[in-house]
Design a protein around this motif. Structure first.
Motif, mmCIF file in Angstrom:
data_model
loop_
_atom_site.group_PDB
_atom_site.id
_atom_site.type_symbol
_atom_site.label_atom_id
_atom_site.label_comp_id
_atom_site.label_asym_id
_atom_site.label_seq_id
_atom_site.Cartn_x
_atom_site.Cartn_y
_atom_site.Cartn_z
ATOM 1 N N ALA A 69 0.777 -1.290 0.087
ATOM 2 C CA ALA A 69 -0.040 -0.042 -0.145
ATOM 3 C C ALA A 69 0.950 1.444 -0.108
ATOM 4 N N ILE A 70 1.950 1.439 0.602
ATOM 5 C CA ILE A 70 2.786 2.416 0.818
ATOM 6 C C ILE A 70 3.509 2.614 -0.566
ATOM 7 N N ILE A 71 3.942 1.594 -1.271
ATOM 8 C CA ILE A 71 4.353 1.549 -2.592
ATOM 9 C C ILE A 71 3.353 2.421 -3.620
ATOM 10 N N ILE A 72 2.094 1.723 -3.567
ATOM 11 C CA ILE A 72 1.127 2.553 -4.452
ATOM 12 C C ILE A 72 0.953 3.896 -3.913
ATOM 13 N N ALA A 73 1.029 4.045 -2.814
ATOM 14 C CA ALA A 73 0.657 5.573 -2.169
ATOM 15 C C ALA A 73 1.854 6.432 -2.848
ATOM 16 N N PHE A 74 3.027 6.121 -2.776
ATOM 17 C CA PHE A 74 4.313 6.774 -3.358
ATOM 18 C C PHE A 74 3.941 7.280 -4.724
ATOM 19 N N SER A 75 3.250 6.279 -5.600
ATOM 20 C CA SER A 75 2.877 6.590 -7.017
ATOM 21 C C SER A 75 1.893 7.456 -7.129
ATOM 22 N N LEU A 76 0.801 7.184 -6.356
ATOM 23 C CA LEU A 76 -0.625 7.909 -6.763
ATOM 24 C C LEU A 76 -0.905 8.832 -5.880
ATOM 25 N N SER A 77 -0.475 8.967 -4.644
ATOM 26 C CA SER A 77 -0.862 9.806 -3.759
ATOM 27 C C SER A 77 -0.831 11.392 -4.220
ATOM 28 N N PRO A 78 -2.049 12.281 -4.082
ATOM 29 C CA PRO A 78 -1.879 13.725 -4.159
ATOM 30 C C PRO A 78 -1.218 14.240 -3.040
ATOM 31 N N GLU A 79 -1.002 15.654 -3.376
ATOM 32 C CA GLU A 79 -0.440 16.437 -2.073
ATOM 33 C C GLU A 79 -1.521 17.280 -1.600
ATOM 34 N N LEU A 80 -1.109 17.415 -0.291
ATOM 35 C CA LEU A 80 -2.321 18.121 0.618
ATOM 36 C C LEU A 80 -1.680 19.154 1.425
ATOM 37 N N PRO A 81 -1.846 20.456 0.994
ATOM 38 C CA PRO A 81 -1.086 21.614 1.589
ATOM 39 C C PRO A 81 -1.813 21.684 2.915
ATOM 40 N N MET A 82 -1.016 21.987 4.066
ATOM 41 C CA MET A 82 -1.304 22.280 5.270
ATOM 42 C C MET A 82 -1.002 23.688 5.552
ATOM 43 N N GLY A 83 -2.270 24.832 5.546
ATOM 44 C CA GLY A 83 -2.089 25.998 5.635
ATOM 45 C C GLY A 83 -1.053 26.833 5.045
ATOM 46 N N LYS A 84 -0.428 27.652 5.782
ATOM 47 C CA LYS A 84 0.586 28.597 5.142
ATOM 48 C C LYS A 84 2.093 28.137 5.531
ATOM 49 N N SER A 85 2.120 27.001 6.132
ATOM 50 C CA SER A 85 3.590 26.451 6.794
ATOM 51 C C SER A 85 4.482 26.064 5.492
ATOM 52 N N GLY A 86 3.979 25.930 4.434
ATOM 53 C CA GLY A 86 4.584 25.206 3.200
ATOM 54 C C GLY A 86 4.747 23.653 3.476
ATOM 55 N N VAL A 87 4.134 23.175 4.380
ATOM 56 C CA VAL A 87 4.251 21.669 4.596
ATOM 57 C C VAL A 87 3.185 21.145 3.771
ATOM 58 N N GLU A 88 3.467 19.907 2.878
ATOM 59 C CA GLU A 88 2.637 19.182 2.205
ATOM 60 C C GLU A 88 2.471 17.804 2.729
ATOM 61 N N LEU A 89 1.322 17.334 2.730
ATOM 62 C CA LEU A 89 1.211 15.871 3.384
ATOM 63 C C LEU A 89 0.808 14.905 2.234
ATOM 64 N N ARG A 90 1.254 13.763 2.273
ATOM 65 C CA ARG A 90 0.875 12.817 1.265
ATOM 66 C C ARG A 90 0.358 11.694 1.805
ATOM 67 N N LEU A 91 -0.352 10.759 1.268
ATOM 68 C CA LEU A 91 -0.787 9.736 1.661
ATOM 69 C C LEU A 91 0.143 8.590 2.459
ATOM 70 N N GLU A 92 1.240 8.425 1.887
ATOM 71 C CA GLU A 92 2.351 7.643 2.597
ATOM 72 C C GLU A 92 2.736 8.314 3.938
ATOM 73 N N ASP A 93 2.523 9.585 4.149
ATOM 74 C CA ASP A 93 2.773 10.086 5.551
ATOM 75 C C ASP A 93 1.945 9.566 6.323
ATOM 76 N N PHE A 94 0.809 9.126 6.119
ATOM 77 C CA PHE A 94 -0.005 8.365 7.149
ATOM 78 C C PHE A 94 0.250 6.730 7.084
ATOM 79 N N LEU A 95 0.610 6.306 6.051
ATOM 80 C CA LEU A 95 0.793 4.987 5.968
ATOM 81 C C LEU A 95 1.984 4.303 6.614
ATOM 82 N N ILE A 96 3.100 5.100 6.509
ATOM 83 C CA ILE A 96 4.269 4.553 6.826
ATOM 84 C C ILE A 96 4.382 4.433 8.481
ATOM 85 N N PRO A 97 3.774 5.327 9.131
ATOM 86 C CA PRO A 97 3.663 5.094 10.648
ATOM 87 C C PRO A 97 2.842 3.941 11.078
#
Length: 219
Positions: A83-111
């Motif tokens: 699932a992590i491998i698939i997320a690396f290829s297909l996950s969209p980026e999710l901007p988090m406010g004005k911090s410049g940080v972008e979350l992707r699906l693998e950021d949730f799957l890896i932990p």
């Protein structure tokens, strides 16, 4: 003689009994840890869906998929790694406010895959796979933590940004240890390569479709 053996078990018998009791305790601890974490994840999902935390729908979707992956990984951690491998290829980026940080699906799957594998390994006999990169990774983690603390003390970083960037940089090291401990056989490697090639092929086809239909070739 049988009575004597029963009353005075040999060293080997005592060792076997102690090992059995230890493994039983490990399995119970693993099951309890999985149940506790599952309750926490279900509770967090309940807060999100009721609007208490006011989190946007994209982040909610990421959390839901992370929860699903956790339960799948409880069955077999290799499914979580796929699932992590698939997320690396297909996950969209999710901007988090004005911090410049972008979350992707693998950021949730890896932990969650790491936690699922860790708790599952508590009930097993297999130890951690040794690696020459363990000490360098620990050194990098310590240096990164020190740099983040210095940045916070000097007022050059915000707490949320520092923590998020630090965790995102550490997750690739966590992924490395997940992979070397989950992928054990040649067949496992082949399966992961097949998943990677299928995900890559889908990305290529989807990008071609977008280029043809929209005229944009950047992606």
């Amino acid at each position: 003689m049988n009575n004597v053996r029963t009353r005075n078990p040999s060293t080997w018998q005592r060792h076997s009994l102690a090992e059995h009791e230890f493994m039983t305790k490990k399995k119970k601890a693993s099951q309890i840890a999985n149940i506790v974490l599952a309750i926490i994840m279900i509770g967090a999902y309940g807060l999100i869906t009721t609007g208490v935390l006011h989190i946007n729908k994209d982040l909610t979707l990421f959390l839901i998929m992370g929860s699903i992956t956790y339960f799948i990984s409880m069955v077999d951690p290799r499914y979580g790694l796929a699932a992590i491998i698939i997320a690396f290829s297909l996950s969209p980026e999710l901007p988090m406010g004005k911090s410049g940080v972008e979350l992707r699906l693998e950021d949730f799957l890896i932990p969650v895959v790491f936690l699922s594998w860790f708790f599952k390994s508590l009930g097993g006999k297999e130890g951690l796979t040794s690696s020459l990169l363990r000490k360098p990774f620990i050194s990098i983690a310590m240096v990164g933590m020190l740099a983040s603390l210095i940045g916070l003390l000097l007022g050059k970083l915000q707490v949320y940004t520092a923590i998020t960037f630090y965790l995102k940089s550490m997750e690739y090291m966590v992924l490395y240890f997940i992979a070397i401990n989950i992928v054990r056989t040649r067949q496992d490697v082949i399966h992961m390569l097949v998943v990677l090639l299928m995900a890559s092929a889908f990305v290529g086809l989807f990008g071609t479709y977008q280029a043809v239909t929209t005229g944009q070739s950047e992606g």
